[in-house]
Design a protein around this motif. Structure first.
Motif, PDB file in Angstrom:
ATOM      1  N   LYS A   1       4.821  17.390   3.556  1.00  0.00           N
ATOM      2  CA  LYS A   1       4.202  18.341   4.488  1.00  0.00           C
ATOM      3  C   LYS A   1       2.686  18.172   4.567  1.00  0.00           C
ATOM      4  N   GLU A   2       2.046  17.887   3.429  1.00  0.00           N
ATOM      5  CA  GLU A   2       0.588  17.722   3.421  1.00  0.00           C
ATOM      6  C   GLU A   2       0.164  16.503   4.226  1.00  0.00           C
ATOM      7  N   ASP A   3       0.925  15.408   4.114  1.00  0.00           N
ATOM      8  CA  ASP A   3       0.615  14.213   4.903  1.00  0.00           C
ATOM      9  C   ASP A   3       0.784  14.498   6.389  1.00  0.00           C
ATOM     10  N   CYS A   4       1.837  15.213   6.748  1.00  0.00           N
ATOM     11  CA  CYS A   4       2.054  15.574   8.156  1.00  0.00           C
ATOM     12  C   CYS A   4       0.900  16.417   8.681  1.00  0.00           C
ATOM     13  N   PHE A   5       0.482  17.380   7.900  1.00  0.00           N
ATOM     14  CA  PHE A   5      -0.624  18.249   8.300  1.00  0.00           C
ATOM     15  C   PHE A   5      -1.884  17.423   8.539  1.00  0.00           C
TER      16      PHE A   5
ATOM     17  N   ALA B   1       9.759  15.186  11.890  1.00  0.00           N
ATOM     18  CA  ALA B   1      11.048  15.041  11.210  1.00  0.00           C
ATOM     19  C   ALA B   1      10.750  14.731   9.753  1.00  0.00           C
ATOM     20  N   SER B   2      11.554  15.278   8.856  1.00  0.00           N
ATOM     21  CA  SER B   2      11.323  15.027   7.430  1.00  0.00           C
ATOM     22  C   SER B   2      12.313  14.026   6.848  1.00  0.00           C
ATOM     23  N   THR B   3      13.299  13.612   7.631  1.00  0.00           N
ATOM     24  CA  THR B   3      14.266  12.610   7.180  1.00  0.00           C
ATOM     25  C   THR B   3      14.505  11.595   8.297  1.00  0.00           C
ATOM     26  N   GLY B   4      15.025  10.453   7.910  1.00  0.00           N
ATOM     27  CA  GLY B   4      15.371   9.440   8.904  1.00  0.00           C
ATOM     28  C   GLY B   4      16.465   9.920   9.837  1.00  0.00           C
ATOM     29  N   GLU B   5      17.414  10.654   9.294  1.00  0.00           N
ATOM     30  CA  GLU B   5      18.508  11.178  10.114  1.00  0.00           C
ATOM     31  C   GLU B   5      17.981  12.114  11.204  1.00  0.00           C
ATOM     32  N   GLN B   6      17.049  13.003  10.825  1.00  0.00           N
ATOM     33  CA  GLN B   6      16.447  13.904  11.815  1.00  0.00           C
ATOM     34  C   GLN B   6      15.704  13.109  12.888  1.00  0.00           C
ATOM     35  N   ALA B   7      14.990  12.084  12.457  1.00  0.00           N
ATOM     36  CA  ALA B   7      14.241  11.258  13.404  1.00  0.00           C
ATOM     37  C   ALA B   7      15.176  10.594  14.411  1.00  0.00           C
TER      38      ALA B   7
END
Length: 89
Positions: free
Chosen positions: A13-17, A36-42
């Motif tokens: 989350k910190e990297d995304c922010f 997205a936090s996972t490859g599947e979500q992406a």
């Protein structure tokens, strides 16, 4: 101003922010940011969202960024041609 759709795929989350903050500093472009936090979500989001670029973390839970990339590129969808930038800590 042009609007670009960016998918950030990272489980930290910190990297995304941090990435979102950098992109939003632009005075030349507007970025619509999807996360997205996972490859599947992406992979799911790529089926429904318009994307101009994907920022993809190398180390993701359950599958690596390389595995996600292989599935992106194997697709016959038009998003299979979207530029992908790998990120890693």
């Amino acid at each position: 101003m042009e609007n670009y759709y960016i998918l950030i795929v990272d489980d930290n989350k910190e990297d995304c922010f941090f990435i979102k903050r950098l992109l939003r500093k632009s005075i030349e472009f507007i970025y619509t940011i999807i996360e997205a936090s996972t490859g599947e979500q992406a992979l799911e989001l790529c089926e429904t969202e318009r994307l101009d670029c994907i920022l993809l973390d190398y180390m993701l839970p359950n599958m690596t960024g390389l595995e996600v990339l292989a599935q992106f590129r194997a697709s016959t969808s038009e998003w299979a041609q979207v530029p992908i930038i790998f990120m890693t800590g």
